[in-house]
Design a protein around this motif. Sequence first.
Motif, PDB file in Angstrom:
ATOM      1  N   LEU A 208       0.820  -1.207   0.000  1.00 17.35           N
ATOM      2  CA  LEU A 208       0.000   0.000   0.000  1.00 17.35           C
ATOM      3  C   LEU A 208       0.858   1.263   0.000  1.00 17.35           C
ATOM      4  CD1 LEU A 208      -2.872  -1.002   2.453  1.00 17.35           C
ATOM      5  CD2 LEU A 208      -2.931  -0.886  -0.036  1.00 17.35           C
ATOM      6  N   ALA A 209       2.023   1.188   0.679  1.00 15.70           N
ATOM      7  CA  ALA A 209       2.917   2.341   0.693  1.00 15.70           C
ATOM      8  C   ALA A 209       3.428   2.638  -0.710  1.00 15.70           C
ATOM      9  CB  ALA A 209       4.081   2.080   1.643  1.00 15.70           C
ATOM     10  N   ALA A 210       3.686   1.576  -1.483  1.00 18.55           N
ATOM     11  CA  ALA A 210       4.173   1.765  -2.846  1.00 18.55           C
ATOM     12  C   ALA A 210       3.126   2.423  -3.738  1.00 18.55           C
ATOM     13  CB  ALA A 210       4.587   0.415  -3.437  1.00 18.55           C
ATOM     14  N   LEU A 211       1.866   2.329  -3.324  1.00 18.95           N
ATOM     15  CA  LEU A 211       0.779   2.954  -4.083  1.00 18.95           C
ATOM     16  C   LEU A 211       0.435   4.333  -3.537  1.00 18.95           C
ATOM     17  CD1 LEU A 211      -1.627  -0.113  -4.481  1.00 18.95           C
ATOM     18  CD2 LEU A 211       0.081   0.735  -6.101  1.00 18.95           C
ATOM     19  N   GLY A 212       1.295   4.843  -2.626  1.00 23.69           N
ATOM     20  CA  GLY A 212       1.082   6.167  -2.068  1.00 23.69           C
ATOM     21  C   GLY A 212       0.207   6.199  -0.842  1.00 23.69           C
ATOM     22  N   ASN A 213       0.048   5.039  -0.170  1.00 24.03           N
ATOM     23  CA  ASN A 213      -0.797   4.965   1.025  1.00 24.03           C
ATOM     24  C   ASN A 213       0.010   4.474   2.217  1.00 24.03           C
ATOM     25  OD1 ASN A 213      -3.457   5.521  -0.334  1.00 24.03           O
ATOM     26  ND2 ASN A 213      -2.874   3.669  -1.435  1.00 24.03           N
ATOM     27  N   GLU A 214       1.084   5.177   2.521  1.00 26.20           N
ATOM     28  CA  GLU A 214       1.963   4.777   3.617  1.00 26.20           C
ATOM     29  C   GLU A 214       1.248   4.890   4.956  1.00 26.20           C
ATOM     30  OE1 GLU A 214       6.436   5.778   5.334  1.00 26.20           O
ATOM     31  OE2 GLU A 214       5.674   6.740   3.525  1.00 26.20           O
ATOM     32  N   CYS A 215       1.449   3.883   5.803  1.00 30.55           N
ATOM     33  CA  CYS A 215       0.822   3.873   7.130  1.00 30.55           C
ATOM     34  C   CYS A 215       1.526   4.876   8.040  1.00 30.55           C
ATOM     35  CB  CYS A 215       0.894   2.472   7.732  1.00 30.55           C
ATOM     36  SG  CYS A 215       0.053   2.320   9.322  1.00 30.55           S
ATOM     37  N   PRO A 216       0.798   5.828   8.624  1.00 31.40           N
ATOM     38  CA  PRO A 216       1.422   6.826   9.500  1.00 31.40           C
ATOM     39  C   PRO A 216       1.989   6.189  10.769  1.00 31.40           C
ATOM     40  CG  PRO A 216      -0.783   7.498   8.817  1.00 31.40           C
ATOM     41  CD  PRO A 216      -0.641   6.060   8.456  1.00 31.40           C
ATOM     42  N   PRO A 217       2.986   6.811  11.387  1.00 30.80           N
ATOM     43  CA  PRO A 217       3.543   6.293  12.640  1.00 30.80           C
ATOM     44  C   PRO A 217       2.471   6.243  13.730  1.00 30.80           C
ATOM     45  CG  PRO A 217       4.950   7.989  11.696  1.00 30.80           C
ATOM     46  CD  PRO A 217       3.684   8.017  10.921  1.00 30.80           C
ATOM     47  N   MET A 218       2.610   5.306  14.648  1.00 29.80           N
ATOM     48  CA  MET A 218       1.705   5.161  15.797  1.00 29.80           C
ATOM     49  C   MET A 218       0.271   4.887  15.362  1.00 29.80           C
ATOM     50  SD  MET A 218       3.926   5.514  18.167  1.00 29.80           S
ATOM     51  CE  MET A 218       2.906   5.622  19.647  1.00 29.80           C
ATOM     52  N   THR A 219       0.083   4.276  14.186  1.00 28.45           N
ATOM     53  CA  THR A 219      -1.251   3.959  13.687  1.00 28.45           C
ATOM     54  C   THR A 219      -1.372   2.460  13.479  1.00 28.45           C
ATOM     55  OG1 THR A 219      -1.426   6.084  12.547  1.00 28.45           O
ATOM     56  CG2 THR A 219      -2.903   4.334  11.817  1.00 28.45           C
ATOM     57  N   ASN A 220      -2.482   1.898  13.902  1.00 28.27           N
ATOM     58  CA  ASN A 220      -2.740   0.479  13.686  1.00 28.27           C
ATOM     59  C   ASN A 220      -2.888   0.244  12.179  1.00 28.27           C
ATOM     60  OD1 ASN A 220      -3.831  -2.124  13.430  1.00 28.27           O
ATOM     61  ND2 ASN A 220      -5.015  -1.942  15.310  1.00 28.27           N
ATOM     62  N   PRO A 221      -2.035  -0.582  11.575  1.00 28.09           N
ATOM     63  CA  PRO A 221      -2.106  -0.797  10.125  1.00 28.09           C
ATOM     64  C   PRO A 221      -3.477  -1.261   9.650  1.00 28.09           C
ATOM     65  CG  PRO A 221      -0.083  -1.720  11.006  1.00 28.09           C
ATOM     66  CD  PRO A 221      -0.923  -1.325  12.181  1.00 28.09           C
ATOM     67  N   VAL A 222      -4.158  -2.087  10.436  1.00 28.00           N
ATOM     68  CA  VAL A 222      -5.466  -2.588  10.008  1.00 28.00           C
ATOM     69  C   VAL A 222      -6.465  -1.447   9.892  1.00 28.00           C
ATOM     70  CG1 VAL A 222      -7.364  -4.139  10.548  1.00 28.00           C
ATOM     71  CG2 VAL A 222      -5.020  -4.831  11.054  1.00 28.00           C
ATOM     72  N   ASP A 223      -6.466  -0.534  10.866  1.00 27.47           N
ATOM     73  CA  ASP A 223      -7.347   0.627  10.783  1.00 27.47           C
ATOM     74  C   ASP A 223      -6.993   1.480   9.564  1.00 27.47           C
ATOM     75  OD1 ASP A 223      -8.727  -0.056  13.091  1.00 27.47           O
ATOM     76  OD2 ASP A 223      -7.372   1.062  14.398  1.00 27.47           O
ATOM     77  N   HIS A 224      -5.687   1.639   9.335  1.00 28.32           N
ATOM     78  CA  HIS A 224      -5.240   2.428   8.188  1.00 28.32           C
ATOM     79  C   HIS A 224      -5.676   1.787   6.870  1.00 28.32           C
ATOM     80  CE1 HIS A 224      -2.761   4.914   5.623  1.00 28.32           C
ATOM     81  NE2 HIS A 224      -2.117   3.843   5.175  1.00 28.32           N
ATOM     82  N   PHE A 225      -5.555   0.448   6.777  1.00 30.93           N
ATOM     83  CA  PHE A 225      -5.929  -0.247   5.554  1.00 30.93           C
ATOM     84  C   PHE A 225      -7.411  -0.084   5.267  1.00 30.93           C
ATOM     85  CE2 PHE A 225      -2.376  -3.387   6.781  1.00 30.93           C
ATOM     86  CZ  PHE A 225      -1.421  -2.499   6.334  1.00 30.93           C
ATOM     87  N   LEU A 226      -8.231  -0.136   6.311  1.00 31.21           N
ATOM     88  CA  LEU A 226      -9.667   0.037   6.123  1.00 31.21           C
ATOM     89  C   LEU A 226      -9.990   1.449   5.647  1.00 31.21           C
ATOM     90  CD1 LEU A 226     -11.221  -1.896   9.147  1.00 31.21           C
ATOM     91  CD2 LEU A 226     -11.456  -2.430   6.730  1.00 31.21           C
ATOM     92  N   ASP A 227      -9.318   2.435   6.245  1.00 24.72           N
ATOM     93  CA  ASP A 227      -9.529   3.821   5.818  1.00 24.72           C
ATOM     94  C   ASP A 227      -9.162   3.996   4.346  1.00 24.72           C
ATOM     95  OD1 ASP A 227     -10.396   4.513   8.322  1.00 24.72           O
ATOM     96  OD2 ASP A 227      -8.453   5.306   8.983  1.00 24.72           O
ATOM     97  N   VAL A 228      -8.008   3.431   3.969  1.00 25.95           N
ATOM     98  CA  VAL A 228      -7.544   3.544   2.583  1.00 25.95           C
ATOM     99  C   VAL A 228      -8.520   2.853   1.645  1.00 25.95           C
ATOM    100  CG1 VAL A 228      -5.750   2.816   0.963  1.00 25.95           C
ATOM    101  CG2 VAL A 228      -5.115   3.800   3.179  1.00 25.95           C
ATOM    102  N   CYS A 229      -8.999   1.678   2.047  1.00 27.07           N
ATOM    103  CA  CYS A 229      -9.904   0.925   1.179  1.00 27.07           C
ATOM    104  C   CYS A 229     -11.258   1.619   1.053  1.00 27.07           C
ATOM    105  CB  CYS A 229     -10.089  -0.493   1.728  1.00 27.07           C
ATOM    106  SG  CYS A 229     -10.450  -1.724   0.469  1.00 27.07           S
ATOM    107  N   CYS A 230     -11.653   2.340   2.095  1.00 24.14           N
ATOM    108  CA  CYS A 230     -12.901   3.107   2.014  1.00 24.14           C
ATOM    109  C   CYS A 230     -12.786   4.239   0.993  1.00 24.14           C
ATOM    110  CB  CYS A 230     -13.233   3.709   3.379  1.00 24.14           C
ATOM    111  SG  CYS A 230     -13.845   2.538   4.580  1.00 24.14           S
TER     112      CYS A 230
END
Length: 245
Positions: A150-172
Amino acid sequence: LRTMTVEETHRNTALLLLPNTFTIAEVDAIDQSDIKMLGLEHVKNSQIGDETNRGISGGQRKRVNIGMELVAMPSILFLDEPTSGLDSATSKDICSSLKKIAIENSITVAMVIHQPRIEIFRECIDDVLLMGVGGHTAYLGPSAEMVDYLAALGNECPPMTNPVDHFLDVCCKHSSELVDEWASKHSPHEVKDGESDNASSSSSSSLQSSSSSSSSLQSSSSSSSLQSSSSPALPPTKEEHNGPG
């Protein structure tokens, strides 16, 4: 029945589900093995309990439900939100037990799970199926590689963030883009090397979000799926775990 003890519940379930070729001694051995595997030995003589009569804890009830399915010695175990209503520590214990069960019994476990803590994602889930709106694949592969993908597609997970929550936000927000990107690189029936081998001994879990996207996580010892309330639900099967009655 909520008036039964943990041991009685497991034993009666085993008698109902196992073939009549099993002797009482064999049924008892399976029953005691599952109780021990799920860490219920210290409460096996305690009543399940209900709204008026105090019994075992919520986490222990979840384990009892899992054990009621395991006594039938299934090759695939479906669980519907086994961690819902539990604190993060108990949820981690449940998921760790499921991974151990999947490995030791060589069974596939599929479950729906809400907002897993980072340790569950990293330690209990090996492979991930991230699904976009409509159930289309946005990512399929090792959970450890999903962050970089996802980071390679421009959706890097921010520091101190649960990756699963981040992935759901990105997918939304970018469901169609992620689905199109994945489809452009993979044929509909393509399977990565080793995936078919992993599937035979994997457990599967499913993470559900309130968003419009859905995703699915699958591991060689545990697998999970993230599914949104707007995505079509899978039809129930006879092996699906439905939670306490």
